[in-house]
Design an enzyme around this catalytic site. Structure first.
Site, PDB file in Angstrom:
ATOM      1  N   ASN A  96       7.768  -1.113  15.259  1.00 61.76           N
ATOM      2  CA  ASN A  96       8.112  -2.523  15.325  1.00 61.76           C
ATOM      3  C   ASN A  96       8.027  -3.170  13.943  1.00 61.76           C
ATOM      4  O   ASN A  96       7.635  -2.548  12.960  1.00 61.76           O
ATOM      5  CB  ASN A  96       7.213  -3.248  16.335  1.00 61.76           C
ATOM      6  CG  ASN A  96       7.948  -4.356  17.069  1.00 61.76           C
ATOM      7  OD1 ASN A  96       8.796  -5.030  16.497  1.00 61.76           O
ATOM      8  ND2 ASN A  96       7.622  -4.546  18.333  1.00 61.76           N
ATOM      9  N   HIS A 126     -10.635   3.939  -3.420  1.00 62.09           N
ATOM     10  CA  HIS A 126     -10.863   3.653  -4.832  1.00 62.09           C
ATOM     11  C   HIS A 126     -12.289   4.035  -5.222  1.00 62.09           C
ATOM     12  O   HIS A 126     -13.192   4.075  -4.385  1.00 62.09           O
ATOM     13  CB  HIS A 126     -10.616   2.170  -5.118  1.00 62.09           C
ATOM     14  CG  HIS A 126      -9.206   1.749  -4.851  1.00 62.09           C
ATOM     15  ND1 HIS A 126      -8.210   1.827  -5.798  1.00 62.09           N
ATOM     16  CD2 HIS A 126      -8.610   1.290  -3.724  1.00 62.09           C
ATOM     17  CE1 HIS A 126      -7.075   1.410  -5.281  1.00 62.09           C
ATOM     18  NE2 HIS A 126      -7.285   1.080  -4.021  1.00 62.09           N
TER      19      HIS A 126
END
Length: 211
Positions: A96, A126
């Protein structure tokens, strides 16, 4: 895959090669990575612009952008991908509107998957160390979504997660760890609330996804 906790400089390999190996790399130090993401994002914008005027052309662009694609894919724009070639989508899957995949980790979506609006699939992690994070170090972990999974609207799937076949993830959930097959999981972080029985339907008021 290099599982060391601390990034180590490796000038002998490109940042792309480090990324696809799952090793620490620096996105901002790899011009080839920026070129790939810019090209993919440009294609996503073209798909959105084409969708109302020439849906077949938009569909062809979408399929060509992917790493692999099954038959009879269906989607609604807009799409936001970083690396189309790192996304693999199985047959008869529906995506969608406002779908986003972030980072260069490999993402595999199985057959007959229903993905609600504004789903987010994140593959980068990270460095925790401030200096290493300032230096731009990150690495990516793959995401695997099994056959017949249903993701509700605004679901977030975090790096390294596998969602087992047939499971349902409730709207607004944040999936931080693996989900076994054949269950309903909801919440932030998403937790399994019960096992699905063959052929059953969601009860009124149950935390089921919106698509």
């Amino acid at each position: 895959m290099d599982q060391t906790n601390r990034p180590t400089p490796d000038p002998e390999r490109s940042e792309y090669d480090k990324m696809v190996a799952g090793d620490w790399y620096r996105y901002r130090a790899g011009p080839e990575l920026a070129e790939m993401t810019i090209a993919t994002q440009r294609t996503c914008r073209r798909i959105t612009a084409l969708f109302d005027e020439d849906r077949d052309a938009a569909q062809a662009l979408f399929v060509d952008m992917l790493g692999t694609a099954g038959d009879v894919l269906d989607f609604r724009p807009p799409l936001y991908l970083d690396y189309g070639s790192r996304l693999h989508v199985g047959a008869d899957t529906f995506i969608n509107a406002d779908f986003l995949t972030l980072g260069g980790g490999e993402i595999t979506i199985g057959r007959n998957v229903l993905i609600g609006p504004s789903a987010r699939l994140y593959t980068p992690i990270h460095a925790l160390d401030i200096d290493e994070r300032r230096a731009g170090y990150e690495r990516v972990l793959p995401i695997h979504i099994g056959d017949d999974v249903r993701l509700g609207g605004n679901v977030v799937v975090c790096p390294g997660v596998t969602i087992g076949a047939g499971s349902v993830i409730g709207a607004g959930s944040v999936v931080t760890r693996d989900v076994p097959p054949g269950v309903i999981a909801v919440g932030n972080p998403a937790r399994v609330v019960r096992t699905l029985e063959p052929g059953e339907q969601a009860e009124p008021g149950e935390a089921a996804p919106e698509d």
